[in-house]
Scaffold this motif. Structure first.
Motif, PDB file in Angstrom:
ATOM      1  N   MET A 254       0.840  -1.199   0.000  1.00  0.00           N
ATOM      2  CA  MET A 254       0.000   0.000   0.000  1.00  0.00           C
ATOM      3  C   MET A 254       0.872   1.244   0.000  1.00  0.00           C
ATOM      4  N   GLY A 255       0.603   2.198  -0.917  1.00  0.00           N
ATOM      5  CA  GLY A 255       1.317   3.464  -0.925  1.00  0.00           C
ATOM      6  C   GLY A 255       0.860   4.321   0.250  1.00  0.00           C
ATOM      7  N   LYS A 256       1.609   5.380   0.502  1.00  0.00           N
ATOM      8  CA  LYS A 256       1.250   6.263   1.610  1.00  0.00           C
ATOM      9  C   LYS A 256       0.194   7.270   1.164  1.00  0.00           C
ATOM     10  N   THR A 257      -0.492   7.832   2.166  1.00  0.00           N
ATOM     11  CA  THR A 257      -1.487   8.872   1.902  1.00  0.00           C
ATOM     12  C   THR A 257      -0.990  10.194   2.480  1.00  0.00           C
ATOM     13  N   ALA A 258      -1.013  11.230   1.639  1.00  0.00           N
ATOM     14  CA  ALA A 258      -0.570  12.553   2.108  1.00  0.00           C
ATOM     15  C   ALA A 258      -1.707  13.546   1.967  1.00  0.00           C
ATOM     16  N   LEU A 259      -1.764  14.487   2.913  1.00  0.00           N
ATOM     17  CA  LEU A 259      -2.709  15.602   2.817  1.00  0.00           C
ATOM     18  C   LEU A 259      -1.900  16.892   2.719  1.00  0.00           C
ATOM     19  N   ILE A 260      -2.193  17.689   1.688  1.00  0.00           N
ATOM     20  CA  ILE A 260      -1.503  18.974   1.504  1.00  0.00           C
ATOM     21  C   ILE A 260      -2.514  20.088   1.708  1.00  0.00           C
ATOM     22  N   THR A 261      -2.332  20.910   2.746  1.00  0.00           N
ATOM     23  CA  THR A 261      -3.176  22.105   2.824  1.00  0.00           C
ATOM     24  C   THR A 261      -2.518  23.153   1.928  1.00  0.00           C
ATOM     25  N   GLY A 262      -3.332  23.905   1.197  1.00  0.00           N
ATOM     26  CA  GLY A 262      -2.767  24.920   0.292  1.00  0.00           C
ATOM     27  C   GLY A 262      -2.225  24.311  -0.984  1.00  0.00           C
ATOM     28  N   VAL A 263      -2.909  23.291  -1.513  1.00  0.00           N
ATOM     29  CA  VAL A 263      -2.413  22.589  -2.702  1.00  0.00           C
ATOM     30  C   VAL A 263      -2.480  23.467  -3.955  1.00  0.00           C
ATOM     31  N   THR A 264      -3.312  24.511  -3.926  1.00  0.00           N
ATOM     32  CA  THR A 264      -3.418  25.390  -5.107  1.00  0.00           C
ATOM     33  C   THR A 264      -2.279  26.411  -5.181  1.00  0.00           C
ATOM     34  N   GLY A 265      -1.454  26.482  -4.144  1.00  0.00           N
ATOM     35  CA  GLY A 265      -0.370  27.468  -4.117  1.00  0.00           C
ATOM     36  C   GLY A 265       0.848  27.005  -4.916  1.00  0.00           C
TER      37      GLY A 265
ATOM     38  N   TYR B  93       2.264   8.220  -4.007  1.00  0.00           N
ATOM     39  CA  TYR B  93       1.361   8.575  -2.908  1.00  0.00           C
ATOM     40  C   TYR B  93      -0.069   8.740  -3.414  1.00  0.00           C
ATOM     41  N   ASP B  94      -1.013   8.532  -2.495  1.00  0.00           N
ATOM     42  CA  ASP B  94      -2.383   8.978  -2.699  1.00  0.00           C
ATOM     43  C   ASP B  94      -2.389  10.403  -2.139  1.00  0.00           C
ATOM     44  N   VAL B  95      -2.676  11.391  -2.989  1.00  0.00           N
ATOM     45  CA  VAL B  95      -2.522  12.785  -2.560  1.00  0.00           C
ATOM     46  C   VAL B  95      -3.883  13.468  -2.433  1.00  0.00           C
ATOM     47  N   HIS B  96      -4.127  14.006  -1.225  1.00  0.00           N
ATOM     48  CA  HIS B  96      -5.333  14.786  -0.977  1.00  0.00           C
ATOM     49  C   HIS B  96      -4.931  16.242  -0.757  1.00  0.00           C
ATOM     50  N   GLY B  97      -5.687  17.169  -1.343  1.00  0.00           N
ATOM     51  CA  GLY B  97      -5.340  18.576  -1.167  1.00  0.00           C
ATOM     52  C   GLY B  97      -6.557  19.384  -0.791  1.00  0.00           C
TER      53      GLY B  97
ATOM     54  N   ASP C 279      -1.021   9.631   6.326  1.00  0.00           N
ATOM     55  CA  ASP C 279       0.248   9.249   6.967  1.00  0.00           C
ATOM     56  C   ASP C 279       1.120  10.498   7.146  1.00  0.00           C
ATOM     57  N   GLU C 280       0.954  11.447   6.210  1.00  0.00           N
ATOM     58  CA  GLU C 280       1.767  12.670   6.266  1.00  0.00           C
ATOM     59  C   GLU C 280       0.876  13.873   5.954  1.00  0.00           C
ATOM     60  N   ILE C 281       1.068  14.939   6.727  1.00  0.00           N
ATOM     61  CA  ILE C 281       0.377  16.201   6.405  1.00  0.00           C
ATOM     62  C   ILE C 281       1.441  17.250   6.114  1.00  0.00           C
ATOM     63  N   TYR C 282       1.268  17.961   5.009  1.00  0.00           N
ATOM     64  CA  TYR C 282       2.132  19.090   4.672  1.00  0.00           C
ATOM     65  C   TYR C 282       1.281  20.340   4.836  1.00  0.00           C
ATOM     66  N   ASN C 283       1.511  21.088   5.907  1.00  0.00           N
ATOM     67  CA  ASN C 283       0.673  22.260   6.170  1.00  0.00           C
ATOM     68  C   ASN C 283       1.267  23.495   5.490  1.00  0.00           C
ATOM     69  N   LEU C 284       0.855  23.701   4.253  1.00  0.00           N
ATOM     70  CA  LEU C 284       1.396  24.807   3.445  1.00  0.00           C
ATOM     71  C   LEU C 284       0.433  25.989   3.371  1.00  0.00           C
TER      72      LEU C 284
END
Ligand code: NAP
Ligand code: G4F
Length: 363
Positions: A1-12, A27-31, A76-81
């Motif tokens: 299974m690949g990792k799941t990431a959440l990116i806040t501010g993905v439109t930036g 990754y499975d990427v959520h923004g 699994d990972e959050i990138y708070n941008l």
């Protein structure tokens, strides 16, 4: 299974490059996106429709939206941008900036705890060299004292400390990347580098007469955003949560950036005068192309940023000089010359259409 990431501010700027980078890594990427009357997804339009790319409405000022989203995605990972990222704007909207850039960070951390993910979810916080502000030493490293010098920087300072607090109090894997300025062809058009590359291109195409800037002597350590998102990921792959300075280790003035950008559109500038009277003049024609306008001066300005990326280089193996200053300016200018050429073609079509409408050919 690949990792799941959440990116806040993905439109930036950074969000869009990071989403591409993580998708390539499997990754499975959520923004997160926010509702606005004009849908502005230009930077991620090419990613929409990919099976591993998902968008969700959320806002950093709305803790319920963050709790619901994090509970559903269980990243699994959050990138708070996400942030109100413009320093000058923070003087006009200080309370909103604090809400998003300071309390917003707390909302993300608490949401992770409330969803019971504190021992599984790693969090990257987009911190900034603006924390060094009225700098107390040059170059700046992880041990340089902070002296924030704008409402934006003060808000980001809270973000930095609350991340450290949650790391120590709850043993969470959360860390800050203290990123120095990073630019690209996707940079917002009111940041100084993009303002310059767009103006130089428009002047070259005869679409603009002059460029007005603020403090030409301000010094920045400018890197390429595409290189910097790789380092954000590396920070979360490290064995323990630590904060890192991300910079190139090289410093240039706004004036130098301007000189090089105009050079790449085929105009050589020479500088005359000082302070508010300084002007950038086209050597070939004698035309004044760059002038100073006090409208772009800030109540307090950060003028001497220069990062020391030794720790990121040594501990993470990150290459701070992958894209040089010269290459960065060239990439941005080439992009904006092409953009202006396309705009010109669009203008020509619109003029024709207006003529057609006037003559009653098209109804
Ligand atoms: P950016 O292009 O301005 O992108 C900011 C992102 O945050 C956009 O997606 C924006 O959404 C979103 N956002 C703003 N307010 C929000 C809110 N209330 N709720 C949810 N989302 C919101 O910034 P960037 O250059 O990519 O920078 C990314 C992060 O790194 C920011 O936190 C910035 O402060 C920090 N940083 C940047 C640099 C740099 O040199 N670029 C250096 C150090 C730190 P919209 O598209 O809807 O506006
Ligand atoms: O391009 P800037 O607006 O970026 P600034 O203030 O350094 O902030 C950016 O980098 C930070 C990292 O250090 C991030 F945290 C932040 O989110 C953002 O991405 O201004 C750079 C310098 C300033 O000293 C400013 O006074 O350029 C000077 N400047 C001179 N003329 C100008 C202008 N800045 C802008 N935006 N517009 C001008 O006309």
């Amino acid at each position: 299974m690949g990792k799941t990431a959440l990116i806040t501010g993905v439109t930036g700027q950074d969000g869009s490059f990071l989403a591409e980078f993580l998708l390539e890594k499997g990754y499975d990427v959520h923004g997160t996106i926010r509702r606005s009357s004009v849908d502005f997804r230009e930077r991620i339009a090419h990613l929409e429709g990919k099976p591993n790319f998902h968008l969700h409405y959320s806002d950093m000022t709305d803790s319920m939206s963050l709790v619901a989203l994090i509970g559903r995605v269980r990243p699994d990972e959050i990138y708070n941008l996400a942030a109100q990222s413009h320093v000058q704007v923070s003087f006009d909207s200080p309370e909103y900036t604090a809400d998003v850039d300071a309390v917003g960070v707390l909302r993300v951390l608490e949401a992770v705890r409330q969803c019971g993910l504190e021992s599984t979810c790693r969090i990257y916080q987009a911190s900034t060299s603006e924390l060094y502000g009225k700098v107390e030493e040059v170059p700046q490293n992880e041990n340089t004292p902070f002296h924030p010098y704008s409402p934006y920087a003060v808000a980001k300072q809270y973000g930095f400390w609350i991340v450290k607090e949650y790391r120590e109090a709850y043993n969470m894997f959360c860390c800050s990347g203290i990123l120095f300025n990073h630019e690209s062809e996707r940079r917002g058009e009111t940041f100084v580098t993009r303002k310059i590359t767009l103006a130089a291109s428009r002047i070259r195409h005869g679409k603009q007469d002059k460029l007005y800037l603020g403090n030409l002597s301000s010094l920045r350590d400018w890197g390429y955003a595409r290189d910097y998102v790789e380092c954000m990921w590396m920070i979360l792959q490290h064995e323990k949560p630590e904060d890192f300075v991300i910079a190139t280790g090289e410093q240039h003035s706004v004036r130098e950036f301007c000189q090089l950008a105009f050079h790449y559109v085929g105009i050589e500038l020479e500088w005359q005068g000082e302070g508010a009277d300084e002007k950038g003049i086209d050597k070939a024609t004698g035309r004044v192309l760059v002038e100073v306008s006090p409208d772009f001066y800030r109540p307090t300005d950060v003028v001497n940023l220069w990062g020391d990326p030794s720790k990121a280089k040594r501990v993470l193996g990150w290459n701070p000089q992958k894209t040089t200053f010269d290459q960065l300016v060239k990439i941005m200018v080439q992009h904006d010359m092409a953009k202006v050429a396309v705009e010109n073609a669009g203008d020509a079509i619109r003029i024709n259409l207006a003529e057609y409408l006037e003559k009653g050919i098209v109804k």
